[in-house]
Design an enzyme around this catalytic site. Structure first.
Site, PDB file in Angstrom:
ATOM      1  N   HIS A 178       0.865  -1.165   0.000  1.00 30.13           N
ATOM      2  CA  HIS A 178       0.000   0.000   0.000  1.00 30.13           C
ATOM      3  C   HIS A 178       0.908   1.223   0.000  1.00 30.13           C
ATOM      4  O   HIS A 178       2.074   1.148   0.402  1.00 30.13           O
ATOM      5  CB  HIS A 178      -0.970  -0.004   1.188  1.00 30.13           C
ATOM      6  CG  HIS A 178      -0.367  -0.259   2.528  1.00 30.13           C
ATOM      7  ND1 HIS A 178       0.207   0.723   3.298  1.00 30.13           N
ATOM      8  CD2 HIS A 178      -0.251  -1.408   3.238  1.00 30.13           C
ATOM      9  CE1 HIS A 178       0.637   0.200   4.443  1.00 30.13           C
ATOM     10  NE2 HIS A 178       0.386  -1.088   4.435  1.00 30.13           N
ATOM     11  N   HIS A 222       1.209   2.990  11.003  1.00 31.54           N
ATOM     12  CA  HIS A 222       1.723   2.896  12.375  1.00 31.54           C
ATOM     13  C   HIS A 222       1.794   4.272  13.029  1.00 31.54           C
ATOM     14  O   HIS A 222       1.424   4.439  14.195  1.00 31.54           O
ATOM     15  CB  HIS A 222       3.115   2.265  12.372  1.00 31.54           C
ATOM     16  CG  HIS A 222       3.123   0.772  12.393  1.00 31.54           C
ATOM     17  ND1 HIS A 222       2.835   0.013  11.287  1.00 31.54           N
ATOM     18  CD2 HIS A 222       3.387  -0.108  13.405  1.00 31.54           C
ATOM     19  CE1 HIS A 222       2.926  -1.271  11.593  1.00 31.54           C
ATOM     20  NE2 HIS A 222       3.254  -1.376  12.871  1.00 31.54           N
TER      21      HIS A 222
END
Length: 563
Positions: A442, A449
């Site tokens: 992606h 995160h």
């Protein structure tokens, strides 16, 4: 009522006052008891007024619940629709060299098949679920969840009403500076953080970063230079304080009755049989086309405290995204860290928070905000920016340096010592990867995160007193087997707020050290996560029964906000 025989006049007066007070208390309690006696035995939980279909109180409660949904929804609807500018690379380069395309078909130079890319853009523009099955892949590895970019949420600001500024463009000195930092992060993966002041590779990295024309990482406030104390750290309040890694990744704690000492299973250093990945062109091209299989991870059989970049990269490889912040909340409980001064139960003589303003509330919010943060950043990834990964950029550098292609890369990266170090180590100019599969499938910007980190840390700063000083800070030994007292000059000044900020940075930078993200990715994404959390906190405020004026805390940019 008689007094005790032999009592003095003062004593009799005092006792009489106590008896009068007791009588008033008794009469008050009697009145309450009489009121309680008038309530049917079924009580509040099942009385006809509350539970019967169409009961007046039930109808009022239902109307109130609807209003508490509608009012925040209308407020969120009125949030200005932001512009979503990009860096322009997708329109500038017909071959799409400035954008993410891993997992789709590429030619021998790693350039995207243009028919497949055009079809991919049409699918994203249309957004119909069934059309995503028509994505053309270059191998067997699947794209990661592009449809999350379209998901709605029922709390907080809609993901499409949040924005991130454009990422650095491909040809700029800004992007080149971030790439040089990524090359050095890869070179220093096995160097303990404690050796940044003395290790020759760290000295080379510092000299190279200081020579850049546009490097936006942190600098020493006195010299305006990159130093061992600023190397690879974050920009923001307290992010240069204390040891490199946040105390929240060292402090032991319990989850219920389960003890956790925070020694992790890490990757083996290269000197002990470990490996970097995608170091040669053929494996880089195979990964770019989404073709496995990938080699196994060389794991250390001895758990260790986090002491190096490679350890940090392994920490953020297959983690539960909000686990580090859930553990931080547990650590704060065991440190008896005070709640945020805005907690309405701090002054209560009869109540303590639990389902609201207590630990179950805090722990649940960390999971809640995680999924909202991911929806927000997945919109940015797939439908706005589609930014290339460092892994992709390294291929452009390699092909340029080997004179197979002439890509528009800034001289700062092409002339850097980082490239010479990479070639001397691996025989290529690629940005090596800590993960066998390289980066995920992606786009790079923003970072999942880091967005979850920014959101989670914002929840914790809203719930705890960010000025509380963490007692007895520690650092790991260079082998990661023990913890030792931290004795730096700021050892007695490491606050909850500062160490939470550093925790967010450690998780974000861990992905950069792994080779899968840029500095801009984590620095802008923790701000996006912060905005997600603030919107969620604001919506939840309307649902409380307590007298609650709001939480005040410090944002990542150093400004204060009350929610």
């Amino acid at each position: 009522m008689a007094t005790s025989r032999g009592a003095s006049g003062d004593e009799r007066t005092t006792m009489s006052s106590k008896l009068r007070l007791s009588r008033r208390q008794f009469l008050t309690k009697s009145a309450l008891a009489a009121t309680a006696a008038s309530i049917p035995l079924a009580g509040l939980a099942a009385s006809e007024a509350f539970a019967a279909p169409g009961g007046g109180a039930a109808r009022r409660r239902a109307r109130d619940a609807l209003k508490r949904r509608i009012d925040p929804a209308q407020s969120e609807r009125d949030v200005p629709i932001p512009l979503h500018p990009t860096n322009g690379d997708e329109n500038l380069y017909p071959t799409r060299i400035g954008n993410f395309s891993k997992g789709m078909p590429h030619d021998s130079f790693g350039e995207m098949d243009q028919t497949a890319y055009a079809a991919y853009l049409l699918i994203l523009q249309d957004g119909s679920a069934s059309h995503f099955e028509n994505l053309e892949l270059g191998g067997s590895v699947k794209m990661v969840n592009p449809q999350a970019a379209y998901a709605f949420d029922l709390e907080g600001t809609d993901s499409h009403q949040m924005s991130q500024p454009p990422a650095p463009a491909l040809s700029t000195a800004w992007r080149a500076g971030e790439a040089v930092e990524n090359y050095w992060m890869a070179a220093l993966r096995d160097v303990p953080f404690s050796q940044y002041a003395t290790h020759p590779l760290a000295e080379g990295a510092i000299d190279d970063l200081n020579a850049l024309s546009d490097f936006r990482g942190p600098r020493d406030p006195d010299t305006n230079k990159v130093t061992p104390g600023t190397l690879f750290r974050g920009n923001g309040p307290d992010m240069l304080s204390g040891p490199w890694v946040s105390q929240f990744l060292y402090l032991p704690r319990f989850i219920g009755a389960l003890p956790i000492d925070q020694r992790f299973v890490t990757y083996l250093p290269i000197a002990d049989g470990g490996s970097d990945f995608l170091t040669d062109y053929d494996s880089w091209l195979a990964a770019r086309n989404g073709r496995g299989p990938f080699p196994p991870e060389p794991l250390d059989s001895t758990p260790r405290y986090l002491r190096s970049g490679r350890d940090l990269a392994q920490l953020v490889h297959n983690d539960v995204l909000y686990q580090h912040f859930l553990l931080a909340a547990d650590a704060l409980a065991q440190l008896h860290a005070p709640f945020n001064p805005g907690n309405p139960y701090l002054e209560s003589k009869t109540q303590a928070g639990f389902g609201t303003f207590g630990f179950p509330h805090i722990q649940a919010m960390l999971a809640e905000v995680c999924t909202r943060a991911l929806k927000a950043v997945w919109y940015q990834k797939w439908l706005v920016h589609r930014t290339l990964r460092p892994e992709d950029y390294g291929g452009l550098v390699h092909l340029t340096m080997t004179h197979q292609r002439d890509y528009p890369l800034h001289p700062d990266v092409l002339n850097s010592q980082a490239l010479q170090q990479a070639f001397a180590t691996n025989g290529t100019y690629l940005i090596t990867q800590a993960f066998p599969e390289g980066c995920p499938q992606h786009p790079s910007y923003g970072a999942g995160h880091a967005t979850v980190s920014g959101a989670s840390v914002t929840i914790l700063k809203a719930m705890f007193d960010e000025n509380f000083v963490i007692p007895d800070p520690v650092v790991p030994s260079d082998d990661g087997l023990t913890l030792m007292p931290y004795s730096g000059a700021d050892a007695d000044a490491l606050t909850v707020g500062g160490e939470l900020n550093k925790l967010a940075v450690a998780i974000g930078v861990g992905r950069n050290i792994a080779g899968v993200h840029w500095r801009t990715d984590f620095e802008e994404s923790i701000k996006l996560g912060e905005a997600v959390a603030i919107a969620m906190l604001r919506d939840q405020k309307a649902c409380y029964n307590e007298n609650f004026s709001g939480f005040t805390f410090t944002r990542f940019d150093g400004t204060s906000i009350t929610v």
